[in-house]
Design a protein around this motif. Sequence first.
Motif, PDB file in Angstrom:
ATOM      1  N   TYR A 117       2.497   2.694   5.144  1.00 32.97           N
ATOM      2  CA  TYR A 117       3.653   2.429   4.299  1.00 32.97           C
ATOM      3  C   TYR A 117       3.198   1.816   2.978  1.00 32.97           C
ATOM      4  CZ  TYR A 117       6.606   3.036   8.463  1.00 32.97           C
ATOM      5  OH  TYR A 117       7.248   3.535   9.568  1.00 32.97           O
ATOM      6  N   MET A 137       8.029   3.835   0.099  1.00 31.38           N
ATOM      7  CA  MET A 137       9.228   3.055   0.396  1.00 31.38           C
ATOM      8  C   MET A 137       9.612   2.213  -0.799  1.00 31.38           C
ATOM      9  SD  MET A 137       8.621   1.563   4.227  1.00 31.38           S
ATOM     10  CE  MET A 137       8.982   2.543   5.665  1.00 31.38           C
ATOM     11  N   GLU A 157      12.712  -1.860   1.751  1.00 27.85           N
ATOM     12  CA  GLU A 157      12.467  -1.077   2.963  1.00 27.85           C
ATOM     13  C   GLU A 157      11.161  -1.491   3.632  1.00 27.85           C
ATOM     14  OE1 GLU A 157      14.715   3.154   1.827  1.00 27.85           O
ATOM     15  OE2 GLU A 157      12.602   2.846   1.317  1.00 27.85           O
TER      16      GLU A 157
END
Length: 512
Positions: free
Chosen positions: A361, A394, A398
């Motif tokens: 991420y 993201m 988030e």
Amino acid sequence: MKRMLCLLLTILLLPAFAFAENVQDSLVIGLVSYRTYELRPLIPQERDILSLYGLIYESLVTIDDNGIPQPLLAETWSETGGGNTWTFTLRENITFSDGTPLTAKDVAASGNYILNLANADVADKGFYQNIRYMVSSFDAPDEKTVVVKAKRDYYGVLYSMTFPVVHASQVEVASPLGTGPYVVSSFSPGSYLWLAANENWWQMEPQVKEIMANLYPSNKELITAYEYGQVDTAITRSVAAAQYKSGINSLSIAYSTRQLEVLLLNNSAPEFEDVRVRQAIRYAINKNLISQNVFMGMTINANTPVPPDNWLYYDQENSFTYNPEKAIKLLEEAGWTDTDGDNVMDRVMDGKKRNLRLRLYVYEDPENDVRFETANMIVDMLAEVKIKAVVTPMTYSEEQAALEAGSFDMALCAFQMDVVPDYGFFLRKGNNQNYCRYVSSEMTSLIDTLRTQEDQTDFAYTSQTIQQLFANDTPFICLFYRSGAILTRKMFTTVRSIREFELLRGIEAFGR
């Protein structure tokens, strides 16, 4: 004065160059500022404005080039009660810029204002909010004595005494009086801040009598202003500054920031429960290549959370050398092999074959895409050791939610480190920013021990032991500290350590 205003108001149509020379009696600097509408040093709103506040306001304690606390407004200090009470004695004959004597009441009022905000039930607890973990109260039993009640017997308390001191009657007003080497002559939000030498400063009068800070809404406009000679000096963290190299016309001076770029590893994920897998990823990542290709060299290598120029740093270079062959060996020792020849490591876990596939991420800095580029380079590097990683972009919120929930494998992000050299907030079991779910009774014990060390030598020894354990356990991977650049045609300081929030440190003593 007229010359300074001309430099502020004149728009030069062609680039102007000057030999890099020592500053004389004035300096025009440029920096990014678009949110500071009032000068409030106790609750600053922007990082680079803090460097200007540091010329107007002073603190009880200052941090030297090595990162060690030294006296400033305080001449001496002592601790009693097992380190729970710190007593600071102020220097004699220090006044505010209007000639009013500095007293302990001013220090206590400034400290308690910051402390009350930090403990308040509000979203923004202020830049100095971490003081609430160190201090419970400030008191002034007499004009020259400041008594600080600490929450723990801890050497780190001294670092938290670096907040600005203003006059006691002005803690809640804009442009309060300070004791520093400069005073505010004029301020126009989003346009300029003009400083003049403080005639009542308690040290020798500065050689640089005037500093004009031109304020720009973006790094692009700031760098353009430097190119066209509208400022002598530009302060920026933009990677675009990397194109400027030191030469006869200009100097490019790197400065360290407190922004630590990291690759978080979810220690509770099945793939990362074995420390050898975490270590393998560390060896598989070529940090130097990322630094040069993505950040244009504007980084300072960080093997542990302790910066390499800090007095607490413990050198373990061999543990962090890029070595993909060693990475593969560690993975194989942990039971991961490529049994089906698809170039992805696999192993049997809980009776089922599991491929070494990881989610990465990443949230992006709105000013540039360096972190996203970093993620893609890491994916390619991990592929070389047969780890399959997939990047998921993201938003900040988030990724924050994913970290807090523990629903991630790997995550690229950054921590803004505090001036207090305490790393328990992301290493101690149960702490709210220990996103990696790292659990180590030994580390927790070391952090707790560090927070009870009042002696400088013991504090350093415990800090170095923490770094050794960090290297062995690899709870996450420190990539590097970001660095910024001071582009200047005039040299204005001789200090060895130029660092974020104190970028003009030393200008007051230049030329002595």
